[in-house]
Enzyme design. Sequence first.
Site, PDB file in Angstrom:
ATOM      1  N   ASP A 117     -25.870  -0.359  -2.589  1.00  0.00           N
ATOM      2  CA  ASP A 117     -27.242   0.143  -2.610  1.00  0.00           C
ATOM      3  C   ASP A 117     -27.318   1.609  -2.176  1.00  0.00           C
ATOM      4  OD1 ASP A 117     -28.116  -2.306  -3.527  1.00  0.00           O
ATOM      5  OD2 ASP A 117     -28.955  -2.948  -1.592  1.00  0.00           O
TER       6      ASP A 117
ATOM      7  N   ARG B 103     -10.382 -11.236  -3.850  1.00  0.00           N
ATOM      8  CA  ARG B 103     -10.333  -9.787  -4.063  1.00  0.00           C
ATOM      9  C   ARG B 103     -10.660  -9.395  -5.509  1.00  0.00           C
ATOM     10  NH1 ARG B 103      -7.919  -7.523   0.520  1.00  0.00           N
ATOM     11  NH2 ARG B 103      -6.489  -8.929   1.609  1.00  0.00           N
TER      12      ARG B 103
ATOM     13  N   HIS C 114      -8.406   1.817  -5.922  1.00  0.00           N
ATOM     14  CA  HIS C 114      -7.703   0.847  -5.075  1.00  0.00           C
ATOM     15  C   HIS C 114      -6.211   1.092  -5.209  1.00  0.00           C
ATOM     16  CE1 HIS C 114     -11.343  -1.399  -4.328  1.00  0.00           C
ATOM     17  NE2 HIS C 114     -11.620  -1.246  -5.611  1.00  0.00           N
TER      18      HIS C 114
ATOM     19  N   TYR D 218       0.789  -1.233   0.000  1.00  0.00           N
ATOM     20  CA  TYR D 218       0.000   0.000   0.000  1.00  0.00           C
ATOM     21  C   TYR D 218       0.822   1.285   0.000  1.00  0.00           C
ATOM     22  CZ  TYR D 218      -3.611  -3.369   1.161  1.00  0.00           C
ATOM     23  OH  TYR D 218      -4.461  -4.445   1.135  1.00  0.00           O
TER      24      TYR D 218
END
Length: 144
Positions: free
Chosen positions: A87, A111, A100, A23
């Site tokens: 939703d 994933r 991402h 990350y």
Amino acid sequence: MQNILLLNGPNLNMLGKREPHIYGDQTLLEIEQRLKQQAIKQGYNLLCFQANGEEAIINRIHQAFGNIDFIIINPAAFTHTSIAIRDALLAVAIPFIEVHLSNICSRESFRHHSYFSDISQGIICGLGPKGYDYALDFAISSLK
């Protein structure tokens, strides 16, 4: 001034500490500050929100109705599990782009599926923190 909302999901508050080889080493605060400056320079307001819980994210999406013109969302692990967040995004009908940090398609098979990709304006993945910059650029271009 038009408003853009940056939404970040679970564990992204740990950026810079959590698995930096995947990350990166930038913190979420550093990313948010950089993006806010970029937005202001172009005449847009960027609001930032991060939560580890699904309910808080859904509530923030609901609050965006009528107040936010575009959403940038990194749903993190909720990408693969949250019909409820999907939703909520459909309910408010605010255009959004999915981001991402890692390439979710090259990671574990669980994933690979996103509950958001088919309803988003686009997906940016695997480009690290720079992906947020590209998402902001897209959001601003879409609002012009």
